[in-house]
Motif scaffolding. Structure first.
Motif, PDB file in Angstrom:
ATOM      1  N   ALA A  20       1.990  10.741  -6.427  1.00  0.00           N
ATOM      2  CA  ALA A  20       3.162  11.470  -7.297  1.00  0.00           C
ATOM      3  C   ALA A  20       2.273  11.793  -8.783  1.00  0.00           C
ATOM      4  O   ALA A  20       2.675  12.923  -9.498  1.00  0.00           O
ATOM      5  N   VAL A  21       1.581  10.748  -9.244  1.00  0.00           N
ATOM      6  CA  VAL A  21       0.782  11.124 -10.469  1.00  0.00           C
ATOM      7  C   VAL A  21      -0.276  11.985 -10.568  1.00  0.00           C
ATOM      8  O   VAL A  21      -0.373  13.244 -11.372  1.00  0.00           O
ATOM      9  N   MET A  22      -0.979  12.407  -9.421  1.00  0.00           N
ATOM     10  CA  MET A  22      -1.625  13.398  -9.236  1.00  0.00           C
ATOM     11  C   MET A  22      -1.225  14.721  -8.885  1.00  0.00           C
ATOM     12  O   MET A  22      -1.788  15.692  -9.646  1.00  0.00           O
ATOM     13  N   GLY A  23       0.110  14.655  -8.131  1.00  0.00           N
ATOM     14  CA  GLY A  23       0.692  15.980  -8.250  1.00  0.00           C
ATOM     15  C   GLY A  23       1.265  16.548  -9.646  1.00  0.00           C
ATOM     16  O   GLY A  23       1.206  17.611 -10.002  1.00  0.00           O
ATOM     17  N   ILE A  24       1.740  15.418 -10.239  1.00  0.00           N
ATOM     18  CA  ILE A  24       2.112  15.978 -11.586  1.00  0.00           C
ATOM     19  C   ILE A  24       1.336  16.520 -12.474  1.00  0.00           C
ATOM     20  O   ILE A  24       1.397  17.284 -13.254  1.00  0.00           O
TER      21      ILE A  24
ATOM     22  N   LEU B  31     -10.281  19.144  -7.159  1.00  0.00           N
ATOM     23  CA  LEU B  31      -9.062  18.231  -7.266  1.00  0.00           C
ATOM     24  C   LEU B  31      -7.947  18.538  -6.106  1.00  0.00           C
ATOM     25  O   LEU B  31      -7.267  17.414  -5.741  1.00  0.00           O
ATOM     26  N   ILE B  32      -7.717  19.854  -5.851  1.00  0.00           N
ATOM     27  CA  ILE B  32      -6.893  19.947  -4.752  1.00  0.00           C
ATOM     28  C   ILE B  32      -7.233  19.506  -3.353  1.00  0.00           C
ATOM     29  O   ILE B  32      -6.510  19.098  -2.638  1.00  0.00           O
ATOM     30  N   GLY B  33      -8.839  19.384  -3.343  1.00  0.00           N
ATOM     31  CA  GLY B  33      -9.112  18.733  -1.836  1.00  0.00           C
ATOM     32  C   GLY B  33      -8.684  17.297  -1.850  1.00  0.00           C
ATOM     33  O   GLY B  33      -8.497  16.745  -0.917  1.00  0.00           O
ATOM     34  N   VAL B  34      -9.085  16.613  -3.128  1.00  0.00           N
ATOM     35  CA  VAL B  34      -8.789  15.293  -3.274  1.00  0.00           C
ATOM     36  C   VAL B  34      -7.288  14.960  -2.955  1.00  0.00           C
ATOM     37  O   VAL B  34      -7.050  13.947  -2.218  1.00  0.00           O
ATOM     38  N   VAL B  35      -6.589  15.500  -3.564  1.00  0.00           N
ATOM     39  CA  VAL B  35      -5.058  15.567  -3.381  1.00  0.00           C
ATOM     40  C   VAL B  35      -4.652  15.659  -1.794  1.00  0.00           C
ATOM     41  O   VAL B  35      -3.883  15.001  -1.311  1.00  0.00           O
ATOM     42  N   LEU B  36      -5.243  16.821  -1.105  1.00  0.00           N
ATOM     43  CA  LEU B  36      -5.098  17.118   0.228  1.00  0.00           C
ATOM     44  C   LEU B  36      -5.458  15.796   1.035  1.00  0.00           C
ATOM     45  O   LEU B  36      -4.754  15.447   2.160  1.00  0.00           O
ATOM     46  N   GLY B  37      -6.657  15.310   0.659  1.00  0.00           N
ATOM     47  CA  GLY B  37      -6.896  14.031   1.505  1.00  0.00           C
ATOM     48  C   GLY B  37      -6.096  12.785   1.166  1.00  0.00           C
ATOM     49  O   GLY B  37      -5.940  12.021   2.168  1.00  0.00           O
ATOM     50  N   LEU B  38      -5.878  12.822   0.090  1.00  0.00           N
ATOM     51  CA  LEU B  38      -4.603  11.540  -0.083  1.00  0.00           C
ATOM     52  C   LEU B  38      -3.496  11.643   0.525  1.00  0.00           C
ATOM     53  O   LEU B  38      -2.756  10.990   0.887  1.00  0.00           O
ATOM     54  N   SER B  39      -2.959  12.985   0.628  1.00  0.00           N
ATOM     55  CA  SER B  39      -1.889  13.341   1.288  1.00  0.00           C
ATOM     56  C   SER B  39      -1.893  13.009   2.619  1.00  0.00           C
ATOM     57  O   SER B  39      -1.009  12.351   3.556  1.00  0.00           O
ATOM     58  N   ALA B  40      -3.068  13.336   3.393  1.00  0.00           N
ATOM     59  CA  ALA B  40      -3.377  13.035   4.926  1.00  0.00           C
ATOM     60  C   ALA B  40      -3.301  11.367   4.934  1.00  0.00           C
ATOM     61  O   ALA B  40      -2.842  11.032   6.132  1.00  0.00           O
TER      62      ALA B  40
ATOM     63  N   PRO C 151       0.675  -1.302   0.104  1.00  0.00           N
ATOM     64  CA  PRO C 151       0.042  -0.024  -0.007  1.00  0.00           C
ATOM     65  C   PRO C 151       0.846   1.306   0.046  1.00  0.00           C
ATOM     66  O   PRO C 151       0.534   2.248  -0.601  1.00  0.00           O
ATOM     67  N   LEU C 152       1.777   1.285   0.578  1.00  0.00           N
ATOM     68  CA  LEU C 152       2.720   2.353   0.868  1.00  0.00           C
ATOM     69  C   LEU C 152       3.262   2.812  -0.719  1.00  0.00           C
ATOM     70  O   LEU C 152       3.367   3.719  -1.149  1.00  0.00           O
ATOM     71  N   LEU C 153       3.808   1.794  -1.461  1.00  0.00           N
ATOM     72  CA  LEU C 153       4.069   2.062  -2.766  1.00  0.00           C
ATOM     73  C   LEU C 153       2.939   2.497  -3.603  1.00  0.00           C
ATOM     74  O   LEU C 153       3.174   3.397  -4.417  1.00  0.00           O
ATOM     75  N   ALA C 154       1.672   2.092  -3.573  1.00  0.00           N
ATOM     76  CA  ALA C 154       0.753   2.435  -4.342  1.00  0.00           C
ATOM     77  C   ALA C 154       0.453   3.698  -4.086  1.00  0.00           C
ATOM     78  O   ALA C 154      -0.037   4.695  -4.994  1.00  0.00           O
ATOM     79  N   ILE C 155       0.292   4.113  -2.650  1.00  0.00           N
ATOM     80  CA  ILE C 155      -0.163   5.473  -2.353  1.00  0.00           C
ATOM     81  C   ILE C 155       0.952   6.572  -2.958  1.00  0.00           C
ATOM     82  O   ILE C 155       0.585   7.765  -3.311  1.00  0.00           O
ATOM     83  N   VAL C 156       2.195   6.089  -2.726  1.00  0.00           N
ATOM     84  CA  VAL C 156       3.428   6.877  -3.389  1.00  0.00           C
ATOM     85  C   VAL C 156       3.246   7.445  -4.846  1.00  0.00           C
ATOM     86  O   VAL C 156       3.211   8.398  -5.294  1.00  0.00           O
ATOM     87  N   LEU C 157       2.786   6.174  -5.604  1.00  0.00           N
ATOM     88  CA  LEU C 157       2.687   6.132  -7.047  1.00  0.00           C
ATOM     89  C   LEU C 157       1.408   7.291  -7.227  1.00  0.00           C
ATOM     90  O   LEU C 157       1.603   8.234  -8.209  1.00  0.00           O
ATOM     91  N   PHE C 158       0.365   6.888  -6.516  1.00  0.00           N
ATOM     92  CA  PHE C 158      -0.861   7.910  -6.760  1.00  0.00           C
ATOM     93  C   PHE C 158      -0.645   8.996  -6.543  1.00  0.00           C
ATOM     94  O   PHE C 158      -1.064   9.908  -7.515  1.00  0.00           O
TER      95      PHE C 158
END
Length: 838
Positions: free
Chosen positions: A38-42, A286-295, A29-36
């Motif tokens: 990173a992709v959303m940030g890009i 989209l920013i809210g989604v990214v912030l939630g995923l970051s948390a 899960p750590l690798l999946a979260i990091v990849l997701f």
């Protein structure tokens, strides 16, 4: 379960970690979260950058469009003002045309909001008329306290336009207007544009237009001003006008550009700012989604923090151990490299890289023969390496070899080899250590090379270096220059010493030192004498600059070192410089004499004119007397006296024109006039030496574009040289039989295009061959009092006219000896500038 190819590629690291460490539940899960994440940030960053780039492009495009509109409006206004100026110049006598000019001015003001009024002033800066004439909107300046500032700005712009003869602008004028004035905002800052009305090269008046900076912004379409705020600024960021009072956000996009409205215009800067865009709901979601995923990522990382701390501690210990090992290997000057069982290089330390000049990336993976082995010894080194890997005896004593540095230098080395054993006791390769043993060899070679270089330098000096033994007068050392000029004995040394008693003095010094306590006093050694200039007395007349000092020889004996530099050429150069200085002083005296001659000619010209006028007046009064005696005797005498006075005045006028200083000036001149003036100037000296000058000038010669004063100088110089040559060839008693000096002028049609030919011939002894090769060189003269600059200046003058000057000797009838010389001048009939334009 089978996965697609790209998923298998993504899960390969995860599977590897699961098999090796057993942490599937943590790292997957750590690798999946990091990849997701990173992709959303890009994606978000790309969208943001794209939107920002589009906004900046649109902002630059709209700014360029507004700039073009403003510049085009100023160009059209300038054309309109120039058109009105031309019609004003043409309407000086036509009343209808004057009325048409006034109407055009009124239309220009009414159709352009940036122009408040137009004023026509005459050449004396007096107001003639104003457009529009009876409009109350144009007299608002006189109702305020700003009339003086506006008039001063107009005056300065008119003076700048008068000086440059071009359209000029005034500086910006800030007006203090009452707040109740309806147009106070639009007329807060104004400036003048002045267009000169030039007729026949003179300004007959000036057409001035008063601009408002707020009106300039009205040129920009309202569609643009609804989306952007435009601001006019000066080059020091002073705000002149703003299109809207509406505020822009702090993070608004902004851009600015310089407005080049004219050559003599003040610096204007147009700035554009964006208004806040409407809310973008999708982007915020989209920013809210990214912030939630970051948390969620932070919470996931917190859960695995304890396991990561253990791993980091182990890695830190490993890095410490590795750093300590690397520090040990890098601190030693011994080069270390490791080989696997196939003799392939697997490791090298920093010392080995510095020893070979190759980096570790370039060396790892290489197999013998290696590139740091010399080509000529590769086979030998390969054999030594194979033998050392099999024999243990070579490991104890080491193997001597050589390493080729990347820059081409060779390093002598001694190599020690040891097997590499892993933790299981199995040999996996070898470790070799290289020690640089070339340093002692290099030191000995450098000492020998230093000695050789020192001797080579002494042998290559262009100065005599000699060392004399003070005890037996033997020469201990002499370089090449000394041997070539003074031989192998010590005679040259004493000749350069410059003192006949120097030998006895040196012997006395040696005896005194022998009687003194052991050791040569340091204060006595290395005391260099002042340099002396010595001229040899052996007939060669060479000069040397000599320096001497006492030195201890290699065996402890006292010796004298002498260094003598040949300064013969410097002495000759000093003599030549002194002679040239004397010649320059002589030239200065000649210049002064020329100025005095010019003044004397000016003073004598007036009394000679008076004598001529008196003589002619007396002759007129005596013509009425019928006495035949007066008519026969007195009148001819008076006429001759007047004629001689006039002739003397003409001669003085020619002398004055010849010596008068003036700038070179070419003009169409008849060559016959220049020749006659030259003959008139030199004829006095010819008669004084009982010689004659004749001139032969062809008829209908065209005028040539030359500087008559410079050409006259050339002809006078050549005629004087011809007289001097004839005078030297014939004594005073036989000059009646001497051939006259001849000057002729005709056209040389043997060349194309035809050129004017002038020849000066004399009957002297001609020019010797040794003189003819150098007679045009500066400072070369066969006369004892000559400067050697006459013919050189003559050739320079002729060549500056794109002509040629040369001399040819004349042989006698039997062709046995020289019978004179002819100087020929060829001048083009047209100047190069004229012929090039045709």
């Amino acid at each position: 379960m089978k996965y697609p190819a790209f998923l298998r590629l993504l899960l390969a690291p995860v599977n590897w970690l699961r098999k090796i460490r057993g942490f599937r539940l943590v790292y997957t899960p750590l690798l999946a979260i990091v990849l997701f994440t990173a992709v959303m940030g890009i994606i978000l960053g790309t969208l943001h950058l794209q939107e920002k780039g589009q906004q900046e492009s649109a902002l630059f495009r709209e700014l360029s469009f507004a700039k073009q509109r403003i510049q085009l409006r100023f160009v059209n206004n300038a054309d309109s003002l120039n058109t009105i100026n031309r019609e004003i110049a043409a309407s000086s006598e036509d009343a209808k045309l004057k009325q048409l000019v006034r109407e055009q001015s009124d239309d220009l003001v009414l159709n352009n909001h940036e122009i408040v009024k137009i004023i026509w002033l005459n050449a004396d800066n007096s107001y003639q008329w104003t457009a529009p004439a009876n409009n109350p909107k144009t007299d608002w300046i006189s109702k305020t306290q700003n009339e003086r500032a506006v008039n001063e700005g107009l005056t300065n712009a008119i003076e700048l336009s008068r000086v440059t003869s071009r359209t000029a602008f005034s500086q910006f004028i800030s007006l203090n207007l009452p707040s109740e004035e309806s147009l106070a905002k639009d007329r807060r800052t104004v400036f003048w544009q002045v267009a000169p009305n030039i007729v026949g090269g003179q300004a007959i008046g000036f057409l001035a237009a008063l601009y408002t900076t707020q009106g300039i912004l009205d040129v920009i379409p309202n569609e643009l001003k609804a989306h952007y705020r435009f601001t006019l600024l000066t080059d020091n960021d002073r705000v002149l006008s703003i299109s809207s009072d509406r505020d822009t956000p702090k993070r608004a996009f902004s851009n600015q550009t310089s407005l080049d409205i004219g050559v003599l215009s003040p610096n204007l800067v147009l700035r554009i700012d964006t208004y806040p865009p409407p809310t973008n709901l999708t982007f915020r979601m989209l920013i809210g989604v990214v912030l939630g995923l970051s948390a969620f990522v932070i919470w996931s990382l917190w859960s695995v923090l304890k396991q990561m701390q253990v791993r980091q501690e182990a890695e830190a210990n490993l890095r410490t151990e590795t750093s300590f090992r690397n520090a040990m290997e890098n601190s030693t000057p011994v080069g270390i490299r490791a080989h696997d069982m196939e003799k392939r290089i697997t490791y090298v330390n920093r010392a080995f890289c510095e020893m070979t000049g190759w980096s570790s990336k370039e060396l790892i993976g290489l197999m013998p023969p290696f590139p740091f082995w010399p080509d000529s010894r590769r086979d030998e080194l390969v054999e030594k390496m194979n033998r050392a890997l099999k024999m243990e005896s070579g490991m104890k004593t080491g193997i001597e070899g050589v390493v080729l540095h990347r820059d081409g230098s060779l390093i002598e080395t001694r190599t020690f080899i040891a097997p590499l054993i892993n933790e299981k006791g199995t040999q996996t390769g070898w470790v070799t250590s290289l020690i640089d043993i070339s340093e002692p060899k290099k030191i000995r070679e450098e000492l020998a090379a230093s000695q050789e270089r020192f001797v080579t330098v002494l042998e290559g000096l262009d100065a005599a270096v000699s060392v004399l033994d003070l005890e037996n007068d033997h020469l201990l050392f002499a370089n090449r220059f000394y041997r070539e000029n003074f031989g192998d004995d010590s005679k040259g040394h004493f000749q350069l010493a410059g003192n006949a008693n120097n030998l006895e003095t040196l012997h006395d010094v040696a005896e005194d030192l022998q009687d003194s306590p052991p050791g040569i006093p340091t204060s006595f050694l290395y005391q260099e004498s002042e340099s002396e200039e010595i001229q040899l007395s052996d007939g060669s007349n060479k000069w040397y600059e000599v320096r001497r000092r006492f030195i201890p020889w290699v065996d402890g004996r006292l010796a004298q070192l002498l260094i003598a530099t040949d300064i013969t050429m410097r002495k000759e150069a000093d003599d030549l410089a002194r002679q040239q200085e004397e010649r320059m002083q002589f030239t200065s005296r000649l210049t002064t004499m020329g100025e005095m001659a010019s003044s004397l000619a000016h003073e004598l010209n007036q009394p000679l004119s008076a004598i001529s006028n008196y003589c002619m007046g007396v002759a007129k009064r005596l013509e009425g007397n019928l006495d035949p005696v007066l008519t026969k005797d007195i009148l001819p005498a008076l006429e001759k006296a007047s004629e001689q006075a006039h002739r003397a005045g003409t001669i003085i006028q020619r002398i004055r024109g010849f010596v008068k200083r003036s700038e070179p000036q070419s003009k169409l001149t008849a060559i016959s006039e220049i020749i006659n003036d030259a003959v008139g100037l030199v004829e006095i000296e010819a008669h004084r030496h009982r010689l004659t000058i004749i001139s032969q000038i062809s008829e209908n010669l065209p005028a040539v574009d030359v500087d008559p004063v410079l050409i006259l100088q050339v002809l006078v110089n050549l005629l004087k040289n011809g007289l001097d040559s004839t005078r030297e060839a014939y004594p005073l008693s036989s000059r009646w039989s001497a051939a006259p000096v001849k000057i002729s002028a005709d056209l040389d049609t043997s060349i194309f295009p035809a050129m004017l030919r002038i020849q000066v011939s004399d009957g002297g002894a001609g020019i010797p061959k040794s003189v003819s090769q150098r007679m045009f060189e500066p400072f070369f003269s066969t006369k004892s009092d000559g400067m050697g600059m006459g013919l050189n200046i003559c050739r320079s003058i002729i060549e500056s006219h794109h002509g040629r000057l040369w001399a040819v000797n004349i042989m006698d009838a039997e062709h046995t000896k020289l019978a004179g010389c002819t100087f020929t001048i060829l001048l083009p009939l047209e100047s190069p500038e004229t012929s090039g334009n045709v």
